[in-house]
Design an enzyme around this catalytic site. Sequence first.
Site, mmCIF file in Angstrom:
data_model
loop_
_atom_site.group_PDB
_atom_site.id
_atom_site.type_symbol
_atom_site.label_atom_id
_atom_site.label_comp_id
_atom_site.label_asym_id
_atom_site.label_seq_id
_atom_site.Cartn_x
_atom_site.Cartn_y
_atom_site.Cartn_z
ATOM 1 C CD GLU A 187 10.180 -10.769 18.761
ATOM 2 O OE1 GLU A 187 10.057 -11.989 18.751
ATOM 3 O OE2 GLU A 187 9.700 -10.058 19.653
ATOM 4 C CG HIS A 190 12.312 -2.156 15.990
ATOM 5 N ND1 HIS A 190 11.917 -0.993 16.598
ATOM 6 C CD2 HIS A 190 12.060 -3.151 16.885
ATOM 7 C CE1 HIS A 190 11.464 -1.269 17.808
ATOM 8 N NE2 HIS A 190 11.529 -2.570 18.005
HETATM 9 N N1 ACO Z 1 11.371 -7.840 5.286
HETATM 10 C C1 ACO Z 1 11.274 -7.279 4.060
HETATM 11 N N2 ACO Z 1 10.921 -5.998 3.861
HETATM 12 C C2 ACO Z 1 10.645 -5.262 4.940
HETATM 13 C C3 ACO Z 1 10.745 -5.772 6.245
HETATM 14 C C4 ACO Z 1 11.123 -7.107 6.395
HETATM 15 N N3 ACO Z 1 11.218 -7.664 7.598
HETATM 16 N N4 ACO Z 1 10.419 -4.816 7.136
HETATM 17 C C5 ACO Z 1 10.125 -3.726 6.410
HETATM 18 N N5 ACO Z 1 10.270 -4.000 5.081
HETATM 19 C C6 ACO Z 1 10.063 -3.078 3.986
HETATM 20 C C7 ACO Z 1 8.565 -2.911 3.727
HETATM 21 O O1 ACO Z 1 8.091 -3.858 2.784
HETATM 22 C C8 ACO Z 1 8.522 -1.489 3.174
HETATM 23 O O2 ACO Z 1 8.947 -1.546 1.857
HETATM 24 P P1 ACO Z 1 8.329 -0.537 0.753
HETATM 25 O O3 ACO Z 1 8.919 0.800 1.091
HETATM 26 O O4 ACO Z 1 8.779 -1.103 -0.536
HETATM 27 O O5 ACO Z 1 6.836 -0.563 0.940
HETATM 28 C C9 ACO Z 1 9.612 -0.775 3.988
HETATM 29 O O6 ACO Z 1 10.543 -1.803 4.391
HETATM 30 C C10 ACO Z 1 9.065 -0.093 5.249
HETATM 31 O O7 ACO Z 1 8.274 -1.057 5.939
HETATM 32 P P2 ACO Z 1 7.233 -0.714 7.094
HETATM 33 O O8 ACO Z 1 6.405 -1.919 7.396
HETATM 34 O O9 ACO Z 1 6.507 0.556 6.759
HETATM 35 O O10 ACO Z 1 8.221 -0.433 8.266
HETATM 36 P P3 ACO Z 1 7.825 -0.217 9.731
HETATM 37 O O11 ACO Z 1 8.969 0.435 10.352
HETATM 38 O O12 ACO Z 1 6.524 0.435 9.848
HETATM 39 O O13 ACO Z 1 7.607 -1.722 10.262
HETATM 40 C C11 ACO Z 1 7.998 -3.791 11.288
HETATM 41 C C12 ACO Z 1 8.391 -2.311 11.218
HETATM 42 C C13 ACO Z 1 6.476 -3.917 11.494
HETATM 43 C C14 ACO Z 1 8.694 -4.431 12.475
HETATM 44 C C15 ACO Z 1 8.432 -4.479 9.973
HETATM 45 O O14 ACO Z 1 9.796 -4.257 9.754
HETATM 46 C C16 ACO Z 1 8.116 -5.979 9.971
HETATM 47 O O15 ACO Z 1 6.971 -6.361 9.714
HETATM 48 N N6 ACO Z 1 9.129 -6.829 10.270
HETATM 49 C C17 ACO Z 1 8.950 -8.265 10.278
HETATM 50 C C18 ACO Z 1 8.235 -8.725 11.528
HETATM 51 C C19 ACO Z 1 9.121 -8.680 12.775
HETATM 52 O O16 ACO Z 1 10.285 -9.057 12.757
HETATM 53 N N7 ACO Z 1 8.517 -8.213 13.900
HETATM 54 C C20 ACO Z 1 9.221 -8.120 15.184
HETATM 55 C C21 ACO Z 1 9.604 -6.683 15.459
HETATM 56 S S1 ACO Z 1 10.598 -6.510 16.934
HETATM 57 C C22 ACO Z 1 9.538 -6.436 18.229
HETATM 58 O O17 ACO Z 1 8.377 -6.213 18.045
HETATM 59 C C23 ACO Z 1 10.025 -6.663 19.633
#
Ligand code: ACO
Length: 363
Positions: free
Chosen positions: A307, A252
């Site tokens: 979610e 998140h």
């Molecule tokens: N699965 C695997 N790895 C992940 C996930 C995940 N769900 N989420 C983050 N990571 C990893 C990224 O690959 C990144 O790794 P790295 O450091 O090796 O590059 C690290 O964690 C940081 O990721 P970011 O995308 O920069 O984290 P951010 O906080 O910006 O993103 C987000 C948050 C967009 C929700 C992300 O976690 C994601 O895409 N999750 C999956 C989609 C999802 O569940 N969306 C619903 C969110 S809840 C809502 O909107 C109500």
Amino acid sequence: MVNKGLKGVVAAETAISHIDGKEGKLIYRGYEIRNLTAAHSFEEVAFLLWFGHLPTVAELDKLNTELVKSRYLTETMKTVMDVLPTNMDFMSVIRTVISAEGTIDYGWKPTISQAITLTAVMPTIIAYWYNKVQGKTCNEPVETLSHVENYLYMLNGSSPLEAQVEALETYMILTLEHGMNASTFSARVTASTESDIVSAITSAIGTMKGPLHGGAPSGVIDLLNAIETVEKTEDVIRKKLMSGEKLMGFGHRVYKTHDPRAIALRKKLIGLSGEDRWLDLAVHVENVAVKLLNELKPGRALYTNVEFYAAAIMKSINLAPELFTPTFTASRVVGWSAHVLEQAEDNTIFRPQSEYVGTMAQM
Ligand code: ACO
């Protein structure tokens, strides 16, 4: 310097909710969300968001009466839905029908009564359209049923199980409000021009429609479908993570610890589930995924978000995927309207600036 997407910019003061991303807390009007879902109904928490305090018995009674009275579609709404093409996107239908509510008597300033009316009618719009596209006639609202129970009753044309109502009610309470998200900001911007509440909610619905915001938990459903059984869980998740895929329903932007809404949903669901295969699978997937994320993405603090368990709920109560974002809308209208009322109390029109990066014509 430009803060793209206004990231990190504080756009308003609010007494409605507070998100503590570090501690993993979501607070509505001073109350931690987990305490609210444990002991209060949709109607009580909606009252809290609008009025600033939990209702007395008499206040709740009055709110219930107003909500029940306002569940009915206007003739204009029915006429509009009857002429819209059945292949129209669901959120566009809701946006169009809600804006038709504005044909009567809404003006500046917004009132709590108007907020109640829009909240009350939203499930009826959704159920009417959902039935219409299937060629069915929607049941009329039933006055003795609660807001959530009546919603499920109108959708499916039969009385829902108590566990289904409880599960959906918990989800709806948890998604009533979440700070200055994009749709809430939209509602406040529209209200800040001294436009009416119907226009503000219409703006918010248009914003909610975008996949980056109201994005339904369908990605999680796909994940659960791909995993299918407890035995296949570790293999499927490991392969996804090794190939660089993100696991839907994990991580998140704001919560860098457990999402309190996911915790509250899981707690409720485990209490209710009994023999629900999907909930059991979801709990197993969470345990395995958190272990693997910790191993393969150490230090990123990745846990389930709202979610993830929303998907498990939707699947367990057999809510069709096209109803996910509309149902989110039916709860978030409470938060939007509370923000519109708050904006109106101390209004300044939103007017940020832009930085010109174009060229100058050579004259
Ligand atoms: N699965 C695997 N790895 C992940 C996930 C995940 N769900 N989420 C983050 N990571 C990893 C990224 O690959 C990144 O790794 P790295 O450091 O090796 O590059 C690290 O964690 C940081 O990721 P970011 O995308 O920069 O984290 P951010 O906080 O910006 O993103 C987000 C948050 C967009 C929700 C992300 O976690 C994601 O895409 N999750 C999956 C989609 C999802 O569940 N969306 C619903 C969110 S809840 C809502 O909107 C109500």
